[in-house]
Enzyme design. Structure first.
Site, PDB file in Angstrom:
ATOM      1  N   GLY A   1       0.760  -1.262   0.000  1.00  0.00           N
ATOM      2  CA  GLY A   1       0.000   0.000   0.000  1.00  0.00           C
ATOM      3  C   GLY A   1       0.780   1.295   0.000  1.00  0.00           C
ATOM      4  O   GLY A   1       0.250   2.334  -0.385  1.00  0.00           O
TER       5      GLY A   1
ATOM      6  N   ASP B   1      -4.092   1.776  11.378  1.00  0.00           N
ATOM      7  CA  ASP B   1      -5.476   1.541  11.776  1.00  0.00           C
ATOM      8  C   ASP B   1      -5.441   1.018  13.225  1.00  0.00           C
ATOM      9  O   ASP B   1      -5.280   1.802  14.160  1.00  0.00           O
ATOM     10  CB  ASP B   1      -6.018   0.507  10.777  1.00  0.00           C
ATOM     11  CG  ASP B   1      -7.524   0.430  10.721  1.00  0.00           C
ATOM     12  OD1 ASP B   1      -8.160   0.627  11.752  1.00  0.00           O
ATOM     13  OD2 ASP B   1      -8.065   0.139   9.644  1.00  0.00           O
TER      14      ASP B   1
HETATM   15  C1  PRP Z   1      -2.997  -2.480   5.526  1.00  0.00           C
HETATM   16  C2  PRP Z   1      -2.213  -1.182   5.533  1.00  0.00           C
HETATM   17  C3  PRP Z   1      -1.396  -1.298   6.786  1.00  0.00           C
HETATM   18  C4  PRP Z   1      -2.265  -2.083   7.722  1.00  0.00           C
HETATM   19  C5  PRP Z   1      -2.926  -1.158   8.689  1.00  0.00           C
HETATM   20  O1  PRP Z   1      -2.171  -3.450   4.968  1.00  0.00           O
HETATM   21  O2  PRP Z   1      -1.396  -1.063   4.389  1.00  0.00           O
HETATM   22  O3  PRP Z   1      -0.189  -2.010   6.559  1.00  0.00           O
HETATM   23  O4  PRP Z   1      -3.238  -2.755   6.916  1.00  0.00           O
HETATM   24  O5  PRP Z   1      -3.763  -1.838   9.563  1.00  0.00           O
HETATM   25  P1  PRP Z   1      -3.445  -2.071  11.098  1.00  0.00           P
HETATM   26  O6  PRP Z   1      -2.890  -0.783  11.671  1.00  0.00           O
HETATM   27  O7  PRP Z   1      -4.808  -2.374  11.663  1.00  0.00           O
HETATM   28  O8  PRP Z   1      -2.507  -3.207  11.245  1.00  0.00           O
HETATM   29  P2  PRP Z   1      -2.686  -4.788   4.292  1.00  0.00           P
HETATM   30  O9  PRP Z   1      -2.546  -5.895   5.279  1.00  0.00           O
HETATM   31  O10 PRP Z   1      -4.038  -4.581   3.685  1.00  0.00           O
HETATM   32  O11 PRP Z   1      -1.602  -5.013   3.170  1.00  0.00           O
HETATM   33  P3  PRP Z   1      -1.335  -4.117   1.865  1.00  0.00           P
HETATM   34  O12 PRP Z   1      -0.360  -3.018   2.249  1.00  0.00           O
HETATM   35  O13 PRP Z   1      -0.744  -5.101   0.908  1.00  0.00           O
HETATM   36  O14 PRP Z   1      -2.648  -3.548   1.403  1.00  0.00           O
END
Ligand code: PRP
Length: 182
Positions: free
Chosen positions: A45, A104
């Site tokens: 991301g 998050d």
């Molecule tokens: C999403 C985002 C953060 C994480 C945030 O990643 O990019 O890394 O979730 O959430 P948290 O604070 O609740 O842990 P994702 O797992 O979707 O992977 P991506 O970056 O490949 O989209």
């Protein structure tokens, strides 16, 4: 099919992101003058954010990457964090800025920071495009650079996905509910 049609409202525009990236880059230029930091981006991301942010960083920097996942395709964080790609550079004694698209619950970064601390970097900080403080479930996270603090709505675009789609949108937007309640 046009992904823009699935967006209910735009929360942060491309212009706002660009302006904020310039401000954050100015701070980094001052804070890391003569330190040659590593911008360690979390895949997938953070790529649009690190691309925009780094355009305005004028001090020497290096890029590295790491992959950590927690959402697994849904709209809420699982707390179950999988780290599948580790940084390439040796981080010992280096100044490291971890670059994220969103914080998050904080589970992802909390896990990542613990792993990185074991490498004994000279300093370890976080830069995130978005922060959702109302969703935080960990208490040990200190974020130095925040683009925008947002309400706990599910957002996509500028690197953020729903079901691995929408990452290429040049803004951060709220998805129409019928899309993820299908
Ligand atoms: C999403 C985002 C953060 C994480 C945030 O990643 O990019 O890394 O979730 O959430 P948290 O604070 O609740 O842990 P994702 O797992 O979707 O992977 P991506 O970056 O490949 O989209």
């Amino acid at each position: 099919m046009n992904l823009n049609n699935d967006i209910k409202k735009i929360l942060v525009t491309e212009e706002q992101i660009k302006a904020r990236c310039k401000e954050l880059a100015e701070e980094i230029n001052k804070d890391y003058a003569d330190k040659k930091p590593i911008l360690l981006s979390l895949l997938r991301g953070s790529i649009p954010f690190v691309a925009e942010l780094s355009k305005y960083i004028t001090i020497p920097i290096q890029f590295d990457y790491m992959k950590a996942s927690s959402y697994h395709g849904g709209t809420t964080s699982s707390g179950n964090v999988a780290v599948t790609i580790l940084p390439s550079y040796k981080l010992e004694g280096r100044h490291v800025i971890v670059v994220e698209d969103i914080v998050d619950t904080g589970f992802t970064l909390s896990t990542v920071m613990k792993i990185l601390a074991e490498s004994k970097p000279a300093s370890l900080e976080i830069a995130t495009l978005l922060d959702k403080p109302a969703m935080r479930k960990v208490t040990d996270l200190s974020i130095k650079y925040i683009g925008f603090s947002i309400e706990p709505e599910f957002v996509v675009g500028y690197g953020l996905d729903y079901d691995e789609l929408y990452r290429q949108l040049p803004y951060v937007g709220v998805l129409k509910e019928e899309i993820y309640k299908k």
